[in-house]
Enzyme design. Sequence first.
Site, PDB file in Angstrom:
ATOM      1  N   GLU A  42       0.825  -1.207   0.000  1.00 16.82           N
ATOM      2  CA  GLU A  42       0.000   0.000   0.000  1.00 16.82           C
ATOM      3  C   GLU A  42       0.865   1.265   0.000  1.00 16.82           C
ATOM      4  O   GLU A  42       1.838   1.371   0.739  1.00 16.82           O
ATOM      5  CB  GLU A  42      -0.906  -0.028   1.239  1.00 16.82           C
ATOM      6  CG  GLU A  42      -1.965   1.045   1.278  1.00 16.82           C
ATOM      7  CD  GLU A  42      -2.924   0.854   2.448  1.00 16.82           C
ATOM      8  OE1 GLU A  42      -3.921   1.585   2.525  1.00 16.82           O
ATOM      9  OE2 GLU A  42      -2.672  -0.045   3.294  1.00 16.82           O
ATOM     10  N   LYS A  89      -9.225   3.377  -2.570  1.00 20.62           N
ATOM     11  CA  LYS A  89      -9.581   2.585  -1.392  1.00 20.62           C
ATOM     12  C   LYS A  89     -10.984   2.960  -0.918  1.00 20.62           C
ATOM     13  O   LYS A  89     -11.338   4.135  -0.867  1.00 20.62           O
ATOM     14  CB  LYS A  89      -8.564   2.819  -0.280  1.00 20.62           C
ATOM     15  CG  LYS A  89      -8.669   1.860   0.894  1.00 20.62           C
ATOM     16  CD  LYS A  89      -7.488   2.045   1.839  1.00 20.62           C
ATOM     17  CE  LYS A  89      -7.502   1.033   2.975  1.00 20.62           C
ATOM     18  NZ  LYS A  89      -6.311   1.173   3.853  1.00 20.62           N
ATOM     19  N   CYS A 118      -5.857  -3.409   1.784  1.00 21.12           N
ATOM     20  CA  CYS A 118      -5.603  -3.524   3.227  1.00 21.12           C
ATOM     21  C   CYS A 118      -6.874  -3.754   4.040  1.00 21.12           C
ATOM     22  O   CYS A 118      -7.401  -4.845   4.082  1.00 21.12           O
ATOM     23  CB  CYS A 118      -4.839  -2.301   3.725  1.00 21.12           C
ATOM     24  SG  CYS A 118      -4.004  -2.591   5.321  1.00 21.12           S
ATOM     25  N   PRO A 149      21.377   2.550  29.183  1.00 26.89           N
ATOM     26  CA  PRO A 149      21.592   2.425  30.631  1.00 26.89           C
ATOM     27  C   PRO A 149      21.132   1.031  31.074  1.00 26.89           C
ATOM     28  O   PRO A 149      19.936   0.735  31.042  1.00 26.89           O
ATOM     29  CB  PRO A 149      20.711   3.530  31.225  1.00 26.89           C
ATOM     30  CG  PRO A 149      20.486   4.497  30.099  1.00 26.89           C
ATOM     31  CD  PRO A 149      20.427   3.642  28.872  1.00 26.89           C
ATOM     32  N   LEU A 150      22.067   0.183  31.460  1.00 27.25           N
ATOM     33  CA  LEU A 150      21.784  -1.216  31.788  1.00 27.25           C
ATOM     34  C   LEU A 150      21.789  -1.387  33.299  1.00 27.25           C
ATOM     35  O   LEU A 150      22.842  -1.310  33.937  1.00 27.25           O
ATOM     36  CB  LEU A 150      22.835  -2.124  31.138  1.00 27.25           C
ATOM     37  CG  LEU A 150      22.666  -3.630  31.290  1.00 27.25           C
ATOM     38  CD1 LEU A 150      21.342  -4.098  30.689  1.00 27.25           C
ATOM     39  CD2 LEU A 150      23.831  -4.364  30.623  1.00 27.25           C
ATOM     40  N   SER A 151      20.612  -1.599  33.858  1.00 21.67           N
ATOM     41  CA  SER A 151      20.476  -1.614  35.316  1.00 21.67           C
ATOM     42  C   SER A 151      20.660  -2.987  35.933  1.00 21.67           C
ATOM     43  O   SER A 151      20.794  -3.110  37.153  1.00 21.67           O
ATOM     44  CB  SER A 151      19.091  -1.082  35.699  1.00 21.67           C
ATOM     45  OG  SER A 151      18.084  -2.006  35.298  1.00 21.67           O
ATOM     46  N   GLY A 152      20.626  -4.030  35.103  1.00 23.78           N
ATOM     47  CA  GLY A 152      20.663  -5.376  35.651  1.00 23.78           C
ATOM     48  C   GLY A 152      19.287  -5.933  35.951  1.00 23.78           C
ATOM     49  O   GLY A 152      19.159  -6.997  36.557  1.00 23.78           O
ATOM     50  N   GLY A 153      18.229  -5.216  35.512  1.00 31.44           N
ATOM     51  CA  GLY A 153      16.866  -5.695  35.696  1.00 31.44           C
ATOM     52  C   GLY A 153      16.298  -6.285  34.418  1.00 31.44           C
ATOM     53  O   GLY A 153      16.942  -6.287  33.363  1.00 31.44           O
ATOM     54  N   ASP A 200      13.835  -5.270  32.410  1.00 28.15           N
ATOM     55  CA  ASP A 200      13.502  -4.375  31.299  1.00 28.15           C
ATOM     56  C   ASP A 200      14.729  -3.986  30.477  1.00 28.15           C
ATOM     57  O   ASP A 200      14.757  -4.169  29.257  1.00 28.15           O
ATOM     58  CB  ASP A 200      12.802  -3.125  31.821  1.00 28.15           C
ATOM     59  CG  ASP A 200      11.468  -3.441  32.472  1.00 28.15           C
ATOM     60  OD1 ASP A 200      10.870  -4.452  32.093  1.00 28.15           O
ATOM     61  OD2 ASP A 200      11.049  -2.688  33.359  1.00 28.15           O
ATOM     62  N   SER A 201      15.741  -3.427  31.118  1.00 22.71           N
ATOM     63  CA  SER A 201      16.933  -3.016  30.361  1.00 22.71           C
ATOM     64  C   SER A 201      17.653  -4.227  29.784  1.00 22.71           C
ATOM     65  O   SER A 201      18.237  -4.157  28.698  1.00 22.71           O
ATOM     66  CB  SER A 201      17.874  -2.189  31.232  1.00 22.71           C
ATOM     67  OG  SER A 201      18.329  -2.930  32.346  1.00 22.71           O
TER      68      SER A 201
END
Length: 700
Positions: A45, A114, A175, A354-358, A360-361
């Site tokens: 499209e 369309k 579509c 920013p890598l927090s160790g959780g 999500d990151s």
Amino acid sequence: MGRKVTVAACSLNQWALDFEGNSERILRSIEIAKVHGAKYRLGPELEICGYGCGDHFFESDTLLHSFQVLRNLLESPITQDIICDVGMPIMHHNTRYNCRVLFLNRKILLIRPKMIMANSGNYRELRWFSPWNQLRQVEEYFLPRMIQEITGQDSVPFGFCVLSTKDTCIGSEICAELWNPSSPHIQMGLDGVEIFTNSSASHHELRKADQRINLIKSATTKSGGIYLYANQRGCDGDRVYYDGCSMVAINGDIVAQGAQFSLNDLEVTTATLDLEDVRSYRGELYQSHMPSEPRLCHRIKVDFSLSSGDDVYLPTQQPIKWHFHTPEEEISLGPACWLWDYLRRSGQAGFLLPLSGGVDSSSTACIVHSMCVLLCQAVEDGNSSVLEDVRRVVGDDSYLPQQPKELCGRIFTTCYMGSENSSEDTCSRARDLARQIGSTHMNINIDMAVKGILGIFSVVTGRWPQFRVNGGSLRENLALQNVQARVRMVLAYLFAQLSLWARGKPGGLLVLGSSNVDESLTGYFTKYDCSSADINPIGGISKTDLKSFLLYCIEKFQLTALRHILAAPPTAELEPLTDGQVSQTDEADMGMTYSELSVIGRLRKISKCGPFSMFCKLIHMWKDALSPTEVAQKVKHFFRMYSVNRHKMTTVTPSYHADSYSPDDNRYDIRPFLYNTRWTWQFRCIDKQVTQMTTDPLKQ
């Protein structure tokens, strides 16, 4: 007698307003289709200008440049001897339409506007286009002079009509028309149209692909026929990722399948099919189901055949089984392809996270790692355009990526931003994951910056705020947490701009966010903290799905560091430690678990529940675990959090759209950001219902 036809459906990675690149990809797809013997080529499209032009559709330049590309396509020898079906915006009687233009040998056969607009969720087509409401009606469209000079035509048919070639009849859907209960293919099939085409710009959502496949299979199961589906691929400049999946079906069976996720800029899916199979299928089906007065479609006669005179020995495609990706695979592949499109088109040299160790990151980091895996595989498979883009990103014309880990080190920088409130556990988890994926990793202590900002406040006010555990008020406690979070955002952008400069390398880095959809819905993040970034690949994905994704990454990529990350309780680490251990957890702060929040969020977003209707549903869903009073407390708490923090959605980082659960204020979730946070009428209705249920056990 010729009866076998070869057709082509194309997935193109088009880019909004990239008329040069879009035109090249269209021509290459036509060339490939012809090599495979196709006599009909269908593209996605609005492929000429790109689907995601937004308010650029209002500009006359967009219409002008689209016609200039169409002129080039008509003139090209590549487009000869094949019916080409391309998409572009067209103004007719001062009204703008989303159209298909079908042409053959420098002649425009018809323009098909369309009829049913996509106008919910991510789509705003009615803002830019009008639907063609004149069913089975055709008007005369007067061509621009630049097109007349090529085609020798003053005007062409414009409206709902079909092509009648020497050997078959072809009708278009666009579509959203496929998804409508009165899809055009129904009447077209009853009127003898044998080949249906659908040009689409359908975005990826987790667990959505089967809906598309089932609709197409159902369309041809009901009425017989051949169905071509061509979908856009890639990120054309917005939050969504178009996931390809071009396909060809016949009589309820899929016979050719394109890739759902791929780094290839174009893919041509071809199939050779027997028209007699359609006629035999319909011969029995229509014998007792043909309506007494079928509504006829206007036919455009074309002196052209899709089949050849001698095709007895030409093999035809046989039914195949569609391979569906698991949700975990979709998270690994969709956002990774989206990130690569964004990086290569942004002119930047990589990402910073920013890598927090959780969870999500770490999920964001794993998606970047997955992107590097895809890139290395594409280079190994001989994809020269991917290699060219990789070399441009890393700034080395001779570079040849060997391993994902090594490539990750060149284009991905991670940083752990610790403070006196951070634990050694989270620091080591971030470091271990960075080591396994190969990112360039830094440890940054933010205490000096935080104390500097608080020092400025103290000089001005003569006061120094304290955490709650040290005797401070709730206001002080929250402000001290927010200062840390916002300092991380400032430092992330500083290092994104200058870390490569400090290493003597050119370019800058895009900052990646890592706030999940659950936290966005409740506003459980600091406005303008490190969730504020350039883009966020997980902003449309729930915590529950992210945990499943990390389990998948442990097995798929052997990232064993993720086991410790999954085992740890989610925490922001913004309050002081207790005996060196984390005392603050996300679920305690939010007042509910992530699994509870996921249920509540889907009721709010997908089921459109207000406070009272949500309470009525949850008392049944949670009856084995919570009393009506406890359910009421959680519902009220959620809506207070939701309404107090809704303003944060106005500044949320542009996120990959992965689910209709998305609370993205800027595009998907059009709700106010200023609420009466007391919800007095709604909560009173809940209280009244709780009272009735507690006094009358039969109502529980």
